[in-house]
Design a protein around this motif. Structure first.
Motif, PDB file in Angstrom:
ATOM      1  N   ALA A 140     -26.074  -2.137  21.269  1.00 46.61           N
ATOM      2  CA  ALA A 140     -27.064  -2.980  22.007  1.00 46.61           C
ATOM      3  C   ALA A 140     -25.987  -3.589  23.180  1.00 46.61           C
ATOM      4  N   GLY A 141     -25.163  -3.037  23.688  1.00 49.39           N
ATOM      5  CA  GLY A 141     -24.276  -3.566  24.562  1.00 49.39           C
ATOM      6  C   GLY A 141     -23.915  -4.935  24.843  1.00 49.39           C
ATOM      7  N   ASP A 142     -23.870  -5.304  23.488  1.00 51.15           N
ATOM      8  CA  ASP A 142     -23.499  -6.953  23.302  1.00 51.15           C
ATOM      9  C   ASP A 142     -21.969  -7.048  23.033  1.00 51.15           C
ATOM     10  N   GLY A 143     -21.279  -7.266  23.905  1.00 54.29           N
ATOM     11  CA  GLY A 143     -19.697  -7.464  23.985  1.00 54.29           C
ATOM     12  C   GLY A 143     -19.090  -8.477  22.927  1.00 54.29           C
ATOM     13  N   PRO A 144     -19.478  -9.938  23.108  1.00 55.00           N
ATOM     14  CA  PRO A 144     -19.032 -10.561  22.373  1.00 55.00           C
ATOM     15  C   PRO A 144     -19.345 -10.307  20.771  1.00 55.00           C
ATOM     16  N   ARG A 145     -20.514 -10.035  20.535  1.00 55.20           N
ATOM     17  CA  ARG A 145     -20.871  -9.425  19.149  1.00 55.20           C
ATOM     18  C   ARG A 145     -20.237  -8.344  18.613  1.00 55.20           C
ATOM     19  N   ALA A 146     -19.918  -7.402  19.526  1.00 57.96           N
ATOM     20  CA  ALA A 146     -18.940  -6.199  19.026  1.00 57.96           C
ATOM     21  C   ALA A 146     -17.653  -6.641  18.849  1.00 57.96           C
ATOM     22  N   ARG A 147     -16.987  -7.451  19.528  1.00 63.18           N
ATOM     23  CA  ARG A 147     -15.743  -8.044  19.345  1.00 63.18           C
ATOM     24  C   ARG A 147     -15.529  -8.760  17.953  1.00 63.18           C
ATOM     25  N   GLU A 148     -16.583  -9.649  17.784  1.00 57.14           N
ATOM     26  CA  GLU A 148     -16.637 -10.176  16.443  1.00 57.14           C
ATOM     27  C   GLU A 148     -16.685  -9.707  15.324  1.00 57.14           C
ATOM     28  N   ALA A 149     -17.757  -8.277  15.297  1.00 55.10           N
ATOM     29  CA  ALA A 149     -17.849  -7.508  14.419  1.00 55.10           C
ATOM     30  C   ALA A 149     -16.670  -6.717  14.014  1.00 55.10           C
ATOM     31  N   GLY A 150     -15.730  -6.305  15.383  1.00 51.44           N
ATOM     32  CA  GLY A 150     -14.866  -5.533  15.024  1.00 51.44           C
ATOM     33  C   GLY A 150     -13.681  -6.258  14.330  1.00 51.44           C
ATOM     34  N   GLU A 151     -13.411  -7.378  14.833  1.00 52.23           N
ATOM     35  CA  GLU A 151     -12.312  -8.118  14.240  1.00 52.23           C
ATOM     36  C   GLU A 151     -12.567  -8.687  12.705  1.00 52.23           C
ATOM     37  N   ARG A 152     -13.644  -8.932  12.415  1.00 46.47           N
ATOM     38  CA  ARG A 152     -14.143  -9.393  11.251  1.00 46.47           C
ATOM     39  C   ARG A 152     -13.978  -8.417  10.074  1.00 46.47           C
ATOM     40  N   HIS A 153     -14.391  -6.932  10.566  1.00 47.98           N
ATOM     41  CA  HIS A 153     -14.234  -5.804   9.794  1.00 47.98           C
ATOM     42  C   HIS A 153     -12.750  -5.676   9.426  1.00 47.98           C
ATOM     43  N   VAL A 154     -11.790  -5.587  10.411  1.00 44.48           N
ATOM     44  CA  VAL A 154     -10.487  -5.334  10.030  1.00 44.48           C
ATOM     45  C   VAL A 154      -9.808  -6.750   9.093  1.00 44.48           C
ATOM     46  N   LEU A 155     -10.258  -8.003   9.430  1.00 42.42           N
ATOM     47  CA  LEU A 155      -9.840  -9.145   8.771  1.00 42.42           C
ATOM     48  C   LEU A 155     -10.411  -9.004   7.234  1.00 42.42           C
ATOM     49  N   ASN A 156     -11.530  -8.439   7.152  1.00 41.88           N
ATOM     50  CA  ASN A 156     -12.180  -8.116   5.888  1.00 41.88           C
ATOM     51  C   ASN A 156     -11.530  -7.161   5.265  1.00 41.88           C
ATOM     52  N   GLY A 157     -10.819  -6.285   5.807  1.00 45.24           N
ATOM     53  CA  GLY A 157      -9.781  -5.162   5.032  1.00 45.24           C
ATOM     54  C   GLY A 157      -8.605  -5.828   4.662  1.00 45.24           C
ATOM     55  N   LYS A 158      -8.110  -6.908   5.444  1.00 44.69           N
ATOM     56  CA  LYS A 158      -7.130  -7.590   4.994  1.00 44.69           C
ATOM     57  C   LYS A 158      -7.403  -8.393   3.675  1.00 44.69           C
ATOM     58  N   ARG A 159      -8.385  -8.951   3.665  1.00 44.77           N
ATOM     59  CA  ARG A 159      -8.864  -9.670   2.345  1.00 44.77           C
ATOM     60  C   ARG A 159      -9.054  -8.432   1.207  1.00 44.77           C
ATOM     61  N   ARG A 160      -9.689  -7.623   1.598  1.00 40.79           N
ATOM     62  CA  ARG A 160      -9.686  -6.326   0.490  1.00 40.79           C
ATOM     63  C   ARG A 160      -8.505  -5.990  -0.304  1.00 40.79           C
ATOM     64  N   LEU A 161      -7.363  -5.870   0.896  1.00 44.09           N
ATOM     65  CA  LEU A 161      -6.151  -5.587   0.442  1.00 44.09           C
ATOM     66  C   LEU A 161      -5.435  -6.562  -0.465  1.00 44.09           C
ATOM     67  N   LEU A 162      -5.785  -7.985  -0.147  1.00 45.37           N
ATOM     68  CA  LEU A 162      -5.371  -8.972  -0.954  1.00 45.37           C
ATOM     69  C   LEU A 162      -6.087  -9.144  -2.431  1.00 45.37           C
ATOM     70  N   ALA A 163      -7.179  -8.590  -2.313  1.00 43.31           N
ATOM     71  CA  ALA A 163      -7.980  -8.601  -3.639  1.00 43.31           C
ATOM     72  C   ALA A 163      -7.340  -7.618  -4.525  1.00 43.31           C
ATOM     73  N   LYS A 164      -6.815  -6.309  -3.978  1.00 38.96           N
ATOM     74  CA  LYS A 164      -6.267  -5.409  -4.793  1.00 38.96           C
ATOM     75  C   LYS A 164      -4.861  -5.568  -5.210  1.00 38.96           C
ATOM     76  N   VAL A 165      -4.180  -6.166  -4.506  1.00 37.31           N
ATOM     77  CA  VAL A 165      -2.739  -6.683  -4.784  1.00 37.31           C
ATOM     78  C   VAL A 165      -2.705  -7.628  -5.581  1.00 37.31           C
ATOM     79  N   GLY A 166      -3.762  -8.654  -5.515  1.00 38.96           N
ATOM     80  CA  GLY A 166      -3.846  -9.649  -6.519  1.00 38.96           C
ATOM     81  C   GLY A 166      -4.654  -9.067  -7.683  1.00 38.96           C
ATOM     82  N   GLY A 167      -4.997  -8.144  -8.126  1.00 38.67           N
ATOM     83  CA  GLY A 167      -5.781  -7.557  -9.059  1.00 38.67           C
ATOM     84  C   GLY A 167      -7.255  -7.539  -9.125  1.00 38.67           C
ATOM     85  N   GLY A 168      -7.548  -7.915  -7.874  1.00 40.76           N
ATOM     86  CA  GLY A 168      -9.265  -7.577  -7.757  1.00 40.76           C
ATOM     87  C   GLY A 168      -9.714  -6.310  -7.721  1.00 40.76           C
ATOM     88  N   ASP A 169     -10.944  -6.157  -7.538  1.00 39.98           N
ATOM     89  CA  ASP A 169     -11.269  -4.587  -7.765  1.00 39.98           C
ATOM     90  C   ASP A 169     -11.606  -4.322  -5.980  1.00 39.98           C
TER      91      ASP A 169
END
Length: 232
Positions: free
Chosen positions: A203-232
């Motif tokens: 869509a050529g939406d820079g701010p939205r793309a930046r937010e989506a990219g950052e959110r994706h990696v930070l969600n990866g961090k959350r997924r790691l924490l869930a795994k380390v903490g015994g989550g699925d």
């Protein structure tokens, strides 16, 4: 004649050096592959002699490769004990996610402004391939496809310095994060985020793309924490 002989000797030495450099590069790539694949495990001591025998080379190229891998953060030297495959703590890994989030957001915003039709098509195809891996329950294929997708984001963004820094961070993170995306719910969530990134870029939406990219990696961090903490 002496000048000719001297010149010939110099050329011979240069060729020998080039061959040595090529061999060292081959050994470096193979040792890096062994570390990142888990063949050489975190905390394992590096034996120059054993690796030299295994790779069919002298100990020199192995020593050179070990030094380079230590500089890149994959190996660590312990006084009076030797060189070991580096163990990345959970705290260090979480910091790596924070830095990767910033770089990924930067790359996505930049790519939204400059992506070609071919690049957009390639990213969509990668998302489709990841969905196929998820549908097949193939965690290994998904993991590799995820790496390829993020590499494509950094490459397509066309910022060499950011790409080099990201690659270094990713290699360090790779020591501990394999398996985080193996569960089907993790794959589905992750790939939905990939699709959001591609949609914002298309869509050529820079701010939205930046937010989506950052959110994706930070969600990866959350997924790691869930795994380390015994989550699925």
């Amino acid at each position: 004649m002496s000048k000719v002989g001297s010149s010939a000797m110099s050329a011979s030495e240069a060729i020998a050096q080039r061959r040595s450099e090529s061999l060292a590069s081959i050994v470096l790539r193979e040792m890096e592959r062994m570390i990142l694949s888990g063949e050489l495990k975190a905390g394992e001591r590096i034996s120059e002699q054993n690796l030299a025998l295994r790779l069919g080379v002298s100990r020199g190229p192995v020593r050179e490769a070990a030094s380079a891998l230590e500089r890149s953060g994959l190996l660590t030297s312990v006084a009076n004990r030797g060189v070991f495959v580096r163990h990345v703590s959970t705290e260090e890994l979480l910091e790596l996610y924070d830095m990767r989030a910033l770089l990924t957001g930067f790359a996505c915003a930049r790519l939204a402004e400059r992506a070609t039709a071919e690049q957009k098509a390639a990213l969509r195809a990668m998302v489709e391939g990841l969905e196929a891996a998820h549908a097949a329950g193939d965690g290994a294929a998904y993991y590799q496809g995820n790496l390829d997708f993020h590499e494509a984001l950094m490459t397509f963004a066309g910022h060499d310095k950011a790409a080099r820094i990201y690659e270094t961070l990713l290699k360090e993170a790779h020591l501990s994060r394999r398996g985080v995306l193996a569960a089907a719910p993790m794959m589905q969530e992750s790939n939905t985020e990939h699709a959001d990134i591609v949609a914002a870029i298309a869509a050529g939406d820079g701010p939205r793309a930046r937010e989506a990219g950052e959110r994706h990696v930070l969600n990866g961090k959350r997924r790691l924490l869930a795994k380390v903490g015994g989550g699925d």
